[in-house]
Structures are given as structure tokens and as C-alpha cells.
Motif scaffolding. Sequence first.
Motif, short mmCIF file in Angstrom:
data_model
loop_
_atom_site.label_atom_id
_atom_site.label_comp_id
_atom_site.label_asym_id
_atom_site.label_seq_id
_atom_site.Cartn_x
_atom_site.Cartn_y
_atom_site.Cartn_z
N SER A 80 58.14 -50.50 18.58
CA SER A 80 58.51 -50.52 19.80
C SER A 80 59.54 -49.36 20.11
N PRO A 81 58.72 -48.04 20.27
CA PRO A 81 59.71 -46.96 20.45
C PRO A 81 60.35 -46.84 21.67
N ARG A 82 60.01 -47.55 22.81
CA ARG A 82 60.73 -47.43 23.82
C ARG A 82 61.93 -48.46 23.82
N GLU A 83 62.50 -49.21 22.73
CA GLU A 83 63.32 -50.17 22.44
C GLU A 83 64.56 -49.20 22.09
N SER A 84 65.79 -48.66 22.90
CA SER A 84 66.61 -48.06 22.29
C SER A 84 67.51 -48.68 21.16
N ARG A 85 67.60 -49.97 21.34
CA ARG A 85 68.50 -50.76 20.12
C ARG A 85 68.03 -50.50 18.77
N PHE A 86 66.88 -50.20 18.55
CA PHE A 86 66.17 -50.03 17.38
C PHE A 86 66.54 -48.38 16.70
N TRP A 87 66.40 -47.55 17.77
CA TRP A 87 66.80 -46.29 17.62
C TRP A 87 68.38 -46.19 17.25
N ILE A 88 69.09 -46.98 18.04
CA ILE A 88 70.55 -46.89 17.89
C ILE A 88 70.86 -47.44 16.28
N ARG A 89 70.30 -48.66 16.19
CA ARG A 89 70.51 -49.21 14.81
C ARG A 89 69.91 -48.47 13.73
N ARG A 90 69.06 -47.36 13.71
CA ARG A 90 68.82 -46.30 12.75
C ARG A 90 69.52 -45.32 12.86
N ALA A 91 70.18 -45.05 13.99
CA ALA A 91 71.12 -43.90 14.02
C ALA A 91 72.47 -44.45 13.09
N PHE A 92 72.72 -45.43 13.38
CA PHE A 92 74.01 -45.89 12.73
C PHE A 92 73.95 -46.15 11.34
N ARG A 93 72.81 -46.27 10.86
CA ARG A 93 72.28 -46.63 9.26
C ARG A 93 72.25 -45.12 8.94
N ALA A 94 71.59 -44.22 9.53
CA ALA A 94 71.72 -42.63 9.01
C ALA A 94 72.99 -42.34 8.95
N GLU A 95 73.89 -42.51 9.98
CA GLU A 95 75.29 -41.99 9.79
C GLU A 95 76.18 -42.64 8.47
N VAL A 96 75.77 -43.88 8.59
CA VAL A 96 76.55 -44.37 7.06
C VAL A 96 75.77 -43.64 5.62
N GLU A 97 74.80 -43.26 5.68
CA GLU A 97 74.33 -42.75 4.68
C GLU A 97 74.53 -41.17 4.86
N GLN A 98 75.38 -40.63 5.73
CA GLN A 98 75.68 -39.39 5.77
C GLN A 98 74.54 -38.37 5.96
N LYS A 99 73.54 -38.86 7.00
CA LYS A 99 72.45 -37.89 7.18
C LYS A 99 72.66 -37.96 8.66
N PHE A 100 73.57 -37.04 8.87
CA PHE A 100 74.00 -36.60 10.39
C PHE A 100 72.99 -36.10 11.14
N GLN A 101 72.13 -35.20 10.71
CA GLN A 101 71.21 -34.86 11.74
C GLN A 101 70.17 -35.96 12.31
N ASP A 102 69.87 -36.70 11.12
CA ASP A 102 68.86 -37.99 11.73
C ASP A 102 69.58 -38.71 12.55
N SER A 103 70.98 -38.99 12.16
CA SER A 103 71.65 -39.89 13.07
C SER A 103 71.55 -39.50 14.75
N GLU A 104 71.64 -38.03 14.66
CA GLU A 104 71.91 -37.45 16.22
C GLU A 104 70.54 -37.56 16.76
N ARG A 105 69.43 -37.17 16.03
CA ARG A 105 68.24 -37.19 16.36
C ARG A 105 67.78 -38.71 17.01
N PHE A 106 68.10 -39.74 16.14
CA PHE A 106 67.70 -41.11 16.53
C PHE A 106 68.60 -41.50 17.96
#
Length: 156
Positions: A80-106
Amino acid sequence: MLIVRRTVILLTLCGAGFTIYYSIVFARADSLFRRNTMASVKSAVLLVPGNADYHALLAEYIEEAGLNPDEELAAATEISPRESRFWIRRAFRAEVEQKFQDSERFLREAVKVDNGFAPRAALMNYYFRRQDIPQFREAARAALQTAYSDRRPIFR
């Protein structure tokens, strides 16, 4: 003429059988999903692997168990690539993992697929936490422009 009639009847019965079978599968998967346990949600995902909500909830359970939910979150956004909530959830997860470029991209992907307030507010908060003031100002402006009515949550 009789052969054509029998063929039509046979195809109709096959179609009805197919529909009944998948109705039962989807009903079973929904029942398992609603039980809201890790085992039942895993079973629901196995029955209906094309449901993004099932993958997202399974990711929550996996993360709660101390495991890496990235695969399930990626599946949810792929389905479901048009659902922003899934992208936001991935971004928060990436930020917790300190993958900041991935987080911003998500987060930028979430903003791209959703014109609403939530993804813009998430991006704004990301820049605030990263102390990137120029990007924060731009994101804050976009969030304020898309705020529904009450803008107080932006200032919390």
C-alpha cells in the motif's frame, strides 16, 4: 448448443466455488486479525499476504518482542505505497535505529503520497529533533498551510 450451455453452467459453478472459497479465506483471516495476538496475526498474514494492515500489526508485535520489524513494515509500504501512515511508521523506526537518511527519505515519501497534515507534521518534527532549522522552517510552513483547523498540536 447443449455443450455450450453445459460449459457456461460449469464455468459459473467454478466461479461461484472460487468466490465462496476466497470469501471463507478472507473471513478466517479477518477473524484471526481481530483476535489481536502475535500468533493469530501471523496466521492472518499467511492466509492473506496482500493486506498491508496485517503486516503493519504484525510489525508492532515483532517489535514488541524485541525483534526487527523492518521486513513487515517494508511489506506494508510495498502493498500500500499510497498510505502515508506506513511510510511514517518506517521513518520513526529508521530514526530510532539512527538511520537518519532513510528516516528522512521515508518521511518525504509520506509527504509525496499524502497532501494532508500528518505527514508534514511528522517531517517538521523530524527536522526539529535533528535541529535542522532551515528545513524545519520549510516543513513547519507546509504543515501550517495544511493544518485542518486547530493548529495548536504543531506548537506542542
